[in-house]
Design a protein around this motif. Sequence first.
Motif, PDB file in Angstrom:
ATOM      1  N   GLU A 192      16.935  17.985 -10.897  1.00 45.47           N
ATOM      2  CA  GLU A 192      16.152  18.266  -9.477  1.00 45.47           C
ATOM      3  C   GLU A 192      15.835  17.022  -8.984  1.00 45.47           C
ATOM      4  O   GLU A 192      15.574  15.969  -9.497  1.00 45.47           O
ATOM      5  CB  GLU A 192      14.963  19.044 -10.039  1.00 45.47           C
ATOM      6  CG  GLU A 192      15.335  20.412 -10.733  1.00 45.47           C
ATOM      7  CD  GLU A 192      15.856  21.606  -9.857  1.00 45.47           C
ATOM      8  OE1 GLU A 192      15.558  21.433  -8.581  1.00 45.47           O
ATOM      9  OE2 GLU A 192      16.926  22.206 -10.288  1.00 45.47           O
ATOM     10  N   PRO A 193      15.669  17.152  -7.620  1.00 43.45           N
ATOM     11  CA  PRO A 193      15.109  15.955  -6.938  1.00 43.45           C
ATOM     12  C   PRO A 193      13.711  15.743  -7.303  1.00 43.45           C
ATOM     13  O   PRO A 193      12.869  16.620  -7.593  1.00 43.45           O
ATOM     14  CB  PRO A 193      15.188  16.455  -5.217  1.00 43.45           C
ATOM     15  CG  PRO A 193      15.438  18.108  -5.361  1.00 43.45           C
ATOM     16  CD  PRO A 193      15.886  18.287  -6.889  1.00 43.45           C
ATOM     17  N   LEU A 194      13.477  14.430  -7.196  1.00 43.20           N
ATOM     18  CA  LEU A 194      11.986  13.862  -7.379  1.00 43.20           C
ATOM     19  C   LEU A 194      11.376  13.617  -5.974  1.00 43.20           C
ATOM     20  O   LEU A 194      12.164  13.187  -5.088  1.00 43.20           O
ATOM     21  CB  LEU A 194      12.280  12.716  -8.301  1.00 43.20           C
ATOM     22  CG  LEU A 194      12.832  12.835  -9.838  1.00 43.20           C
ATOM     23  CD1 LEU A 194      13.106  11.864 -10.470  1.00 43.20           C
ATOM     24  CD2 LEU A 194      11.807  13.917 -10.497  1.00 43.20           C
ATOM     25  N   ALA A 195      10.305  13.206  -6.143  1.00 39.38           N
ATOM     26  CA  ALA A 195       9.412  12.436  -4.997  1.00 39.38           C
ATOM     27  C   ALA A 195      10.023  11.130  -5.095  1.00 39.38           C
ATOM     28  O   ALA A 195      10.208  10.405  -5.588  1.00 39.38           O
ATOM     29  CB  ALA A 195       8.050  12.680  -4.986  1.00 39.38           C
ATOM     30  N   SER A 196      10.075  10.920  -3.401  1.00 42.67           N
ATOM     31  CA  SER A 196      10.201   9.389  -3.028  1.00 42.67           C
ATOM     32  C   SER A 196       8.873   9.002  -2.558  1.00 42.67           C
ATOM     33  O   SER A 196       8.100   9.705  -1.673  1.00 42.67           O
ATOM     34  CB  SER A 196      11.166   9.331  -1.986  1.00 42.67           C
ATOM     35  OG  SER A 196      11.376   8.137  -1.312  1.00 42.67           O
ATOM     36  N   VAL A 197       8.518   7.964  -3.304  1.00 46.34           N
ATOM     37  CA  VAL A 197       7.062   7.368  -2.685  1.00 46.34           C
ATOM     38  C   VAL A 197       7.370   5.861  -1.896  1.00 46.34           C
ATOM     39  O   VAL A 197       8.082   5.380  -2.256  1.00 46.34           O
ATOM     40  CB  VAL A 197       6.264   7.089  -3.933  1.00 46.34           C
ATOM     41  CG1 VAL A 197       5.112   6.496  -3.661  1.00 46.34           C
ATOM     42  CG2 VAL A 197       6.290   8.317  -5.160  1.00 46.34           C
ATOM     43  N   ALA A 198       6.612   6.015  -0.855  1.00 45.98           N
ATOM     44  CA  ALA A 198       6.864   4.823   0.202  1.00 45.98           C
ATOM     45  C   ALA A 198       5.709   3.819   0.290  1.00 45.98           C
ATOM     46  O   ALA A 198       4.361   4.441  -0.034  1.00 45.98           O
ATOM     47  CB  ALA A 198       7.070   5.422   1.610  1.00 45.98           C
ATOM     48  N   TYR A 199       5.990   2.733   0.333  1.00 51.04           N
ATOM     49  CA  TYR A 199       4.985   1.773   0.308  1.00 51.04           C
ATOM     50  C   TYR A 199       5.151   0.650   1.399  1.00 51.04           C
ATOM     51  O   TYR A 199       6.259   0.608   1.936  1.00 51.04           O
ATOM     52  CB  TYR A 199       4.972   0.740  -1.201  1.00 51.04           C
ATOM     53  CG  TYR A 199       4.485   1.549  -2.290  1.00 51.04           C
ATOM     54  CD1 TYR A 199       3.178   1.487  -2.800  1.00 51.04           C
ATOM     55  CD2 TYR A 199       5.463   2.460  -2.765  1.00 51.04           C
ATOM     56  CE1 TYR A 199       2.821   1.968  -3.740  1.00 51.04           C
ATOM     57  CE2 TYR A 199       5.046   3.020  -3.965  1.00 51.04           C
ATOM     58  CZ  TYR A 199       3.650   2.968  -4.457  1.00 51.04           C
ATOM     59  OH  TYR A 199       3.039   3.614  -5.562  1.00 51.04           O
ATOM     60  N   GLY A 200       4.222   0.284   1.805  1.00 53.16           N
ATOM     61  CA  GLY A 200       4.586  -0.997   3.172  1.00 53.16           C
ATOM     62  C   GLY A 200       3.490  -2.094   2.966  1.00 53.16           C
ATOM     63  O   GLY A 200       2.368  -1.969   2.274  1.00 53.16           O
ATOM     64  N   VAL A 231       0.756  -1.090  -0.106  1.00 49.87           N
ATOM     65  CA  VAL A 231      -0.005   0.009   0.132  1.00 49.87           C
ATOM     66  C   VAL A 231       0.872   1.245  -0.051  1.00 49.87           C
ATOM     67  O   VAL A 231       1.882   1.268   0.869  1.00 49.87           O
ATOM     68  CB  VAL A 231      -0.959   0.006   1.258  1.00 49.87           C
ATOM     69  CG1 VAL A 231      -1.730   1.240   1.258  1.00 49.87           C
ATOM     70  CG2 VAL A 231      -1.912  -1.228   1.271  1.00 49.87           C
ATOM     71  N   LYS A 232       0.492   2.116  -0.956  1.00 49.79           N
ATOM     72  CA  LYS A 232       1.163   3.583  -0.681  1.00 49.79           C
ATOM     73  C   LYS A 232       0.964   4.386   0.619  1.00 49.79           C
ATOM     74  O   LYS A 232      -0.302   4.208   0.921  1.00 49.79           O
ATOM     75  CB  LYS A 232       0.801   4.265  -1.931  1.00 49.79           C
ATOM     76  CG  LYS A 232       1.532   5.604  -2.075  1.00 49.79           C
ATOM     77  CD  LYS A 232       0.919   6.645  -3.264  1.00 49.79           C
ATOM     78  CE  LYS A 232       1.438   8.054  -3.145  1.00 49.79           C
ATOM     79  NZ  LYS A 232       0.972   8.791  -4.127  1.00 49.79           N
ATOM     80  N   GLU A 233       2.042   4.725   1.250  1.00 52.65           N
ATOM     81  CA  GLU A 233       1.851   5.348   2.726  1.00 52.65           C
ATOM     82  C   GLU A 233       2.245   6.708   2.488  1.00 52.65           C
ATOM     83  O   GLU A 233       2.007   7.298   3.550  1.00 52.65           O
ATOM     84  CB  GLU A 233       2.364   4.600   3.544  1.00 52.65           C
ATOM     85  CG  GLU A 233       2.072   2.968   3.657  1.00 52.65           C
ATOM     86  CD  GLU A 233       2.599   2.142   4.701  1.00 52.65           C
ATOM     87  OE1 GLU A 233       3.903   2.388   4.845  1.00 52.65           O
ATOM     88  OE2 GLU A 233       2.109   1.234   5.162  1.00 52.65           O
ATOM     89  N   ALA A 234       3.178   7.009   1.504  1.00 49.68           N
ATOM     90  CA  ALA A 234       3.804   8.305   1.789  1.00 49.68           C
ATOM     91  C   ALA A 234       4.131   8.818   0.398  1.00 49.68           C
ATOM     92  O   ALA A 234       4.663   8.004  -0.339  1.00 49.68           O
ATOM     93  CB  ALA A 234       5.039   8.445   2.745  1.00 49.68           C
ATOM     94  N   HIS A 235       4.348  10.083   0.245  1.00 53.66           N
ATOM     95  CA  HIS A 235       4.815  10.744  -1.029  1.00 53.66           C
ATOM     96  C   HIS A 235       5.546  11.792  -0.494  1.00 53.66           C
ATOM     97  O   HIS A 235       5.031  12.995  -0.185  1.00 53.66           O
ATOM     98  CB  HIS A 235       3.573  11.389  -1.945  1.00 53.66           C
ATOM     99  CG  HIS A 235       3.996  11.411  -3.336  1.00 53.66           C
ATOM    100  ND1 HIS A 235       3.735  10.542  -4.320  1.00 53.66           N
ATOM    101  CD2 HIS A 235       4.463  12.543  -3.798  1.00 53.66           C
ATOM    102  CE1 HIS A 235       4.226  11.306  -5.647  1.00 53.66           C
ATOM    103  NE2 HIS A 235       4.680  12.515  -5.291  1.00 53.66           N
ATOM    104  N   TYR A 236       6.902  11.476  -0.608  1.00 54.58           N
ATOM    105  CA  TYR A 236       7.935  12.739   0.040  1.00 54.58           C
ATOM    106  C   TYR A 236       8.374  13.555  -1.057  1.00 54.58           C
ATOM    107  O   TYR A 236       9.214  13.311  -1.908  1.00 54.58           O
ATOM    108  CB  TYR A 236       9.013  11.886   0.709  1.00 54.58           C
ATOM    109  CG  TYR A 236       8.796  11.055   1.982  1.00 54.58           C
ATOM    110  CD1 TYR A 236       8.341  11.688   3.051  1.00 54.58           C
ATOM    111  CD2 TYR A 236       8.814   9.629   1.761  1.00 54.58           C
ATOM    112  CE1 TYR A 236       7.996  10.928   4.089  1.00 54.58           C
ATOM    113  CE2 TYR A 236       8.430   8.877   2.664  1.00 54.58           C
ATOM    114  CZ  TYR A 236       8.159   9.457   3.995  1.00 54.58           C
ATOM    115  OH  TYR A 236       7.682   8.618   5.142  1.00 54.58           O
ATOM    116  N   ARG A 237       7.784  14.672  -1.067  1.00 60.50           N
ATOM    117  CA  ARG A 237       8.032  15.787  -2.248  1.00 60.50           C
ATOM    118  C   ARG A 237       9.608  16.141  -2.086  1.00 60.50           C
ATOM    119  O   ARG A 237      10.009  16.502  -1.367  1.00 60.50           O
ATOM    120  CB  ARG A 237       6.952  16.945  -2.147  1.00 60.50           C
ATOM    121  CG  ARG A 237       5.806  16.500  -2.601  1.00 60.50           C
ATOM    122  CD  ARG A 237       4.729  17.735  -1.927  1.00 60.50           C
ATOM    123  NE  ARG A 237       5.007  18.070  -0.551  1.00 60.50           N
ATOM    124  CZ  ARG A 237       4.595  19.125   0.114  1.00 60.50           C
ATOM    125  NH1 ARG A 237       4.321  20.259  -0.611  1.00 60.50           N
ATOM    126  NH2 ARG A 237       5.105  19.330   1.205  1.00 60.50           N
TER     127      ARG A 237
END
Length: 182
Positions: free
Chosen positions: A153-161, A138-144
């Motif tokens: 440029e930095p991209l978003a890190s998308v966290a799943y758990g 499940v997607k739990e976070a979207h770190y911009r």
Amino acid sequence: MAVHLTRLDPTGADREALVVFLTTEEFPFHVRRRIERADAERGIDEGAWRDDEHDSFWIDSDEHDRVGVLRLEDLEDPVPLFDLRIAGEHRGKGLGVEALRAATDHVFRTLPEVTRFEGQTREDNTAMRRVFRRAGWVKEAHYREGWPVPGGEPLASVAYGVLRRDWESGTTTPVPWDDEPA
């Protein structure tokens, strides 16, 4: 295609094969696309592939040995992470989903204190994001702007758990996105 995990001996019998795998493949969605031999050897020598916090496995398929490598991280924490690398010639064949399922099964079967398992990827790694969902995560976070990109440029890190109880029951506990008081 089914996969299985074969525990790696990074400082012994598998050292050179691991170094070759890491240095001859390109990993376009990792922080470092290419790994130099000295960096690979230093990581192995410093325990990044096996110590109290790390363990590693070859990913083998029914048809091919060593289609990738899985590294487990933060093993002394109740919420470990992973690093998954599939060889370029084997990407796009469904092995990522099977590898992540095998990793999840391994973590929850062998580490009884682990309550959840998590991972992250770049926002533009749509293939890995599909892998997470298809494997029941499940997607739990979207770190911009949370993922550094060399020369860009930095991209978003998308966290799943995935939760142990969801893995055990075959269900999915949704994330309460709209839980802030009005």
